[in-house]
Design an enzyme around this catalytic site. Structure first.
Site, PDB file in Angstrom:
ATOM      1  N   SER A   1      -1.684   1.957   6.513  1.00  0.00           N
ATOM      2  CA  SER A   1      -1.977   0.985   7.565  1.00  0.00           C
ATOM      3  C   SER A   1      -2.824  -0.140   6.992  1.00  0.00           C
ATOM      4  O   SER A   1      -3.569   0.054   6.027  1.00  0.00           O
ATOM      5  CB  SER A   1      -2.725   1.683   8.705  1.00  0.00           C
ATOM      6  OG  SER A   1      -2.962   0.800   9.772  1.00  0.00           O
ATOM      7  N   ASP A   2      -2.700  -1.310   7.597  1.00  0.00           N
ATOM      8  CA  ASP A   2      -3.558  -2.438   7.221  1.00  0.00           C
ATOM      9  C   ASP A   2      -3.867  -3.256   8.466  1.00  0.00           C
ATOM     10  O   ASP A   2      -3.007  -3.418   9.341  1.00  0.00           O
ATOM     11  CB  ASP A   2      -2.890  -3.328   6.169  1.00  0.00           C
ATOM     12  CG  ASP A   2      -3.862  -4.367   5.629  1.00  0.00           C
ATOM     13  OD1 ASP A   2      -4.813  -3.976   4.916  1.00  0.00           O
ATOM     14  OD2 ASP A   2      -3.708  -5.562   5.933  1.00  0.00           O
ATOM     15  N   THR A   3      -5.086  -3.739   8.536  1.00  0.00           N
ATOM     16  CA  THR A   3      -5.540  -4.520   9.690  1.00  0.00           C
ATOM     17  C   THR A   3      -6.037  -5.881   9.236  1.00  0.00           C
ATOM     18  O   THR A   3      -6.740  -5.983   8.222  1.00  0.00           O
ATOM     19  CB  THR A   3      -6.680  -3.786  10.426  1.00  0.00           C
ATOM     20  OG1 THR A   3      -6.201  -2.519  10.879  1.00  0.00           O
ATOM     21  CG2 THR A   3      -7.178  -4.588  11.622  1.00  0.00           C
TER      22      THR A   3
ATOM     23  N   LYS B   1       0.831  -1.208   0.000  1.00  0.00           N
ATOM     24  CA  LYS B   1       0.000   0.000   0.000  1.00  0.00           C
ATOM     25  C   LYS B   1       0.865   1.257   0.000  1.00  0.00           C
ATOM     26  O   LYS B   1       0.552   2.245  -0.676  1.00  0.00           O
ATOM     27  CB  LYS B   1      -0.921   0.005   1.225  1.00  0.00           C
ATOM     28  CG  LYS B   1      -2.079  -0.974   1.154  1.00  0.00           C
ATOM     29  CD  LYS B   1      -2.968  -0.831   2.386  1.00  0.00           C
ATOM     30  CE  LYS B   1      -4.198  -1.708   2.299  1.00  0.00           C
ATOM     31  NZ  LYS B   1      -5.089  -1.540   3.484  1.00  0.00           N
TER      32      LYS B   1
END
Length: 202
Positions: free
Chosen positions: A82-84, A61
């Protein structure tokens, strides 16, 4: 050149924007172009571990956001990505494709403890810094009717693990250990540290 006093937020998530505002950080959206296939970045590779997965997706990303900023000729400033992901054991529970998949995920989470992993990355010029937040969430047992009602609300769609911790599902969460903001999608402690390291005054 003076340090930037804002950050580019490479996310379309309203929750991440809201959390960034809690820090008092000025930001500009750096949203993907209509022809960018952002969902393809989130594909799981083979037997990838949840930690490896969430870190890799966040880096991808950030790569895409950095190229986007260059194409648009934007003024220099830190870029935040950010990634979750939700993990039950080594199984990665991403965003459900439909109601049936959301139902299946919630059945797995019902009465169990799972991990929520959120990776954050900031790029300032050529420098990149990263952080990882890992929290644990325990769900009380949910009946089939409760799961069906929650899925029908539409809230699980577009959410990793088929739920939003700040939404209706909170009535079924019996215990949380870790970062509540990290579970929402942007761990504020780690994010503040990264932004300070990138030169922002927080």
């Amino acid at each position: 050149m003076p340090a930037a006093d804002f950050v580019y937020l490479a996310s379309q998530s309203p929750r991440r924007a809201q959390l960034l505002e809690q820090l008092g950080v000025r930001y500009q959206r750096l949203a993907p172009a209509p022809d960018e296939d952002t969902e393809a970045l989130e594909a799981v590779l083979g037997k990838e571990s949840p930690v490896a997965y969430v870190k890799r997706v966040t880096r991808l990303k950030l790569d895409a956001a950095s190229e986007r900023a260059k194409r648009q000729g934007l003024a220099p400033a830190p870029i935040l990505c950010s990634d979750t992901t939700v993990a039950l054991g080594r199984s990665i529970l991403g965003k459900p494709a439909n109601a049936a998949e959301a139902t299946r995920m919630l059945r797995q989470l019902s009465g169990a403890t799972h991990r929520v992993l959120t990776a954050v990355a900031v790029q300032q010029g050529r420098r990149r810094i990263e952080a990882l937040s890992i929290s644990r969430v325990t769900f009380a047992p949910m009946t089939a009717a409760q799961i069906s009602s929650y899925v029908a609300s539409g809230e699980p769609m577009g959410k990793a693990g088929a739920y939003a911790v700040q939404g209706r599902v909170a009535m079924y969460i019996s215990h949380i250990s870790g970062s509540y903001s990290g579970i929402m999608g942007l761990p504020l402690h780690e994010t503040a540290w990264l932004l300070r390291a990138a030169g922002l005054k927080i």
